[in-house]
Enzyme design. Sequence first.
Site, PDB file in Angstrom:
ATOM      1  N   SER A 174     -24.671 -34.026 -78.437  1.00  0.00           N
ATOM      2  CA  SER A 174     -25.362 -33.819 -79.713  1.00  0.00           C
ATOM      3  C   SER A 174     -26.473 -32.776 -79.586  1.00  0.00           C
ATOM      4  CB  SER A 174     -25.978 -35.124 -80.209  1.00  0.00           C
ATOM      5  OG  SER A 174     -25.013 -36.151 -80.235  1.00  0.00           O
TER       6      SER A 174
HETATM    7  N1  SAH Z   1     -24.077 -39.490 -77.365  1.00  0.00           N
HETATM    8  C1  SAH Z   1     -23.289 -38.405 -76.796  1.00  0.00           C
HETATM    9  C2  SAH Z   1     -22.603 -37.589 -77.873  1.00  0.00           C
HETATM   10  C3  SAH Z   1     -21.303 -38.133 -78.053  1.00  0.00           C
HETATM   11  S1  SAH Z   1     -20.095 -37.340 -79.043  1.00  0.00           S
HETATM   12  C4  SAH Z   1     -24.114 -37.519 -75.905  1.00  0.00           C
HETATM   13  O1  SAH Z   1     -25.329 -37.711 -75.807  1.00  0.00           O
HETATM   14  O2  SAH Z   1     -23.520 -36.653 -75.261  1.00  0.00           O
HETATM   15  C5  SAH Z   1     -19.331 -38.849 -79.592  1.00  0.00           C
HETATM   16  C6  SAH Z   1     -18.587 -39.618 -78.556  1.00  0.00           C
HETATM   17  O3  SAH Z   1     -18.164 -40.816 -79.178  1.00  0.00           O
HETATM   18  C7  SAH Z   1     -17.339 -38.932 -78.021  1.00  0.00           C
HETATM   19  O4  SAH Z   1     -17.401 -38.825 -76.641  1.00  0.00           O
HETATM   20  C8  SAH Z   1     -16.211 -39.860 -78.473  1.00  0.00           C
HETATM   21  O5  SAH Z   1     -15.159 -39.957 -77.549  1.00  0.00           O
HETATM   22  C9  SAH Z   1     -16.951 -41.192 -78.611  1.00  0.00           C
HETATM   23  N2  SAH Z   1     -16.303 -42.183 -79.475  1.00  0.00           N
HETATM   24  C10 SAH Z   1     -15.671 -42.017 -80.666  1.00  0.00           C
HETATM   25  N3  SAH Z   1     -15.216 -43.194 -81.149  1.00  0.00           N
HETATM   26  C11 SAH Z   1     -15.591 -44.149 -80.238  1.00  0.00           C
HETATM   27  C12 SAH Z   1     -15.413 -45.559 -80.151  1.00  0.00           C
HETATM   28  N4  SAH Z   1     -14.742 -46.257 -81.074  1.00  0.00           N
HETATM   29  N5  SAH Z   1     -15.935 -46.204 -79.081  1.00  0.00           N
HETATM   30  C13 SAH Z   1     -16.592 -45.531 -78.107  1.00  0.00           C
HETATM   31  N6  SAH Z   1     -16.777 -44.206 -78.124  1.00  0.00           N
HETATM   32  C14 SAH Z   1     -16.286 -43.510 -79.177  1.00  0.00           C
END
Ligand code: SAH
Length: 221
Positions: free
Chosen positions: A71
């Site tokens: 993010s």
């Molecule tokens: N917080 C992260 C940004 C993540 S992007 C950081 O600091 O880098 C969002 C992430 O959510 C992705 O890696 C995606 O695979 C995950 N995601 C999407 N749906 C999900 C679910 N149902 N359970 C767990 N992770 C999920």
Amino acid sequence: MNAGTLSRGIGMTSERTRRRLIEKLREQGITDERVLSAMTATPRHMFVDEALSSRAYENSALPIGRGQTISQPLVVAMMSAAAMAAPRREKALEIGTGSGYQAAVLARLFHKVFSTERIGELARLARQRLHALKIHNVYARHADGLEGWPGQAPFDAILVTAGGRIPEALFEQLGEGGVLVAPIDESGGVQQLVRYTRNGDEFERENLGGVSFVPLLEGLD
Ligand code: SAH
């Protein structure tokens, strides 16, 4: 590699560069000093591929593989600041570990951080990075976050870092006075960052601004 390349390489990931980003966040309205110092202390360049590390302190989202992104720092700051409204800072739950960066920032603000990621490869890399940085209060697992983490509930704060519909299970796992911060899909494909605060069986909703997250998906990958 000549001296110029070397100093640029170090410069772009140095503490000074990081501080410049923090000043930018301040200018953009982030005032919580606890959040700003947690972000000052967290080396974002360690959470992206080496080829992108020179861009780690720009205020932008960056690719982390598998079509996912780390993010934007402003959004990490907004979500962290919103989570600080929790009455206790014992346990936080994050859905979407991704690179592990948001979890690393939360680790400085909450006693324990539980984080789930649905893509196994990303979960493994995030765990490696957190371990390398000696961050031992983040419990990261490869799991579908739509189920929350029932064995560790209730949580003081829940952060959903992917956009979609919030399942009932997450609201149920929020403690009294706890806050759930999540991007919610609105009509027309726009997302709104929302904070819900639990008051008994009621959830008070506040809009925190427009955001853009990758989608929240069901099941493991
Ligand atoms: N917080 C992260 C940004 C993540 S992007 C950081 O600091 O880098 C969002 C992430 O959510 C992705 O890696 C995606 O695979 C995950 N995601 C999407 N749906 C999900 C679910 N149902 N359970 C767990 N992770 C999920």
